[in-house]
Design a protein around this motif. Sequence first.
Motif, short mmCIF file in Angstrom:
data_model
loop_
_atom_site.label_atom_id
_atom_site.label_comp_id
_atom_site.label_asym_id
_atom_site.label_seq_id
_atom_site.Cartn_x
_atom_site.Cartn_y
_atom_site.Cartn_z
N ALA A 175 -53.71 61.88 -63.90
CA ALA A 175 -54.56 60.72 -64.18
C ALA A 175 -53.72 59.55 -64.69
N LEU A 176 -52.43 59.77 -64.94
CA LEU A 176 -51.60 58.70 -65.46
C LEU A 176 -51.50 57.56 -64.46
N LEU A 185 -56.03 46.08 -68.83
CA LEU A 185 -57.21 46.72 -68.27
C LEU A 185 -58.50 46.15 -68.85
N SER A 186 -59.50 46.05 -67.99
CA SER A 186 -60.84 45.69 -68.45
C SER A 186 -61.41 46.89 -69.20
N PHE A 187 -62.51 46.67 -69.91
CA PHE A 187 -63.16 47.77 -70.61
C PHE A 187 -63.52 48.89 -69.64
N GLU A 188 -64.13 48.52 -68.53
CA GLU A 188 -64.59 49.52 -67.56
C GLU A 188 -63.43 50.31 -66.97
N ALA A 189 -62.34 49.62 -66.64
CA ALA A 189 -61.19 50.31 -66.06
C ALA A 189 -60.56 51.26 -67.08
N ALA A 190 -60.44 50.80 -68.33
CA ALA A 190 -59.87 51.66 -69.38
C ALA A 190 -60.76 52.87 -69.63
N ARG A 191 -62.07 52.65 -69.69
CA ARG A 191 -63.01 53.75 -69.91
C ARG A 191 -62.95 54.76 -68.78
N ASP A 192 -62.94 54.28 -67.54
CA ASP A 192 -62.90 55.19 -66.39
C ASP A 192 -61.61 56.01 -66.37
N GLU A 193 -60.50 55.36 -66.66
CA GLU A 193 -59.23 56.10 -66.68
C GLU A 193 -59.21 57.09 -67.84
N VAL A 253 -61.72 58.72 -69.07
CA VAL A 253 -62.50 59.88 -68.65
C VAL A 253 -61.65 60.81 -67.79
N LYS A 254 -60.84 60.25 -66.89
CA LYS A 254 -59.97 61.06 -66.03
C LYS A 254 -58.89 61.77 -66.85
N VAL A 255 -58.33 61.04 -67.81
CA VAL A 255 -57.28 61.63 -68.66
C VAL A 255 -57.84 62.80 -69.46
N GLU A 266 -44.69 68.29 -71.54
CA GLU A 266 -44.33 66.87 -71.39
C GLU A 266 -45.46 66.09 -70.71
N GLN A 267 -46.08 66.67 -69.70
CA GLN A 267 -47.19 66.01 -69.02
C GLN A 267 -48.41 65.90 -69.96
N SER A 268 -48.64 66.95 -70.73
CA SER A 268 -49.74 66.91 -71.69
C SER A 268 -49.53 65.80 -72.72
#
Length: 79
Positions: free
Chosen positions: A3-4, A12-20, A22-24, A36-38
């Motif tokens: 998700a990185l 990032l916009s609020f929506e973009a940061a929030r969506d990312e 959620v993926k993270v 390291e990935q964690s």
Amino acid sequence: MSALNDTPVETLSFEAARDELVKVVAELEQGAPTLEQSLALWERGEALAARCEEWLLGAKRRLEAARAAASDSAGGAES
């Protein structure tokens, strides 16, 4: 799949940061293959959460300012 994202968090916009974010979180819950990935996911998630909070605090300040302005103009109309 990771998700990185290479996009700087501060752009990032609020929506973009929030969506990312959620993926993270979803990827962290599944368990990253390496420590390291964690850690990289965790750090990105913390930065994304801070960005979301920054947006929300800014929105709160704007609402408070708008309410104060509305209150001031309503009070001025009564005089």
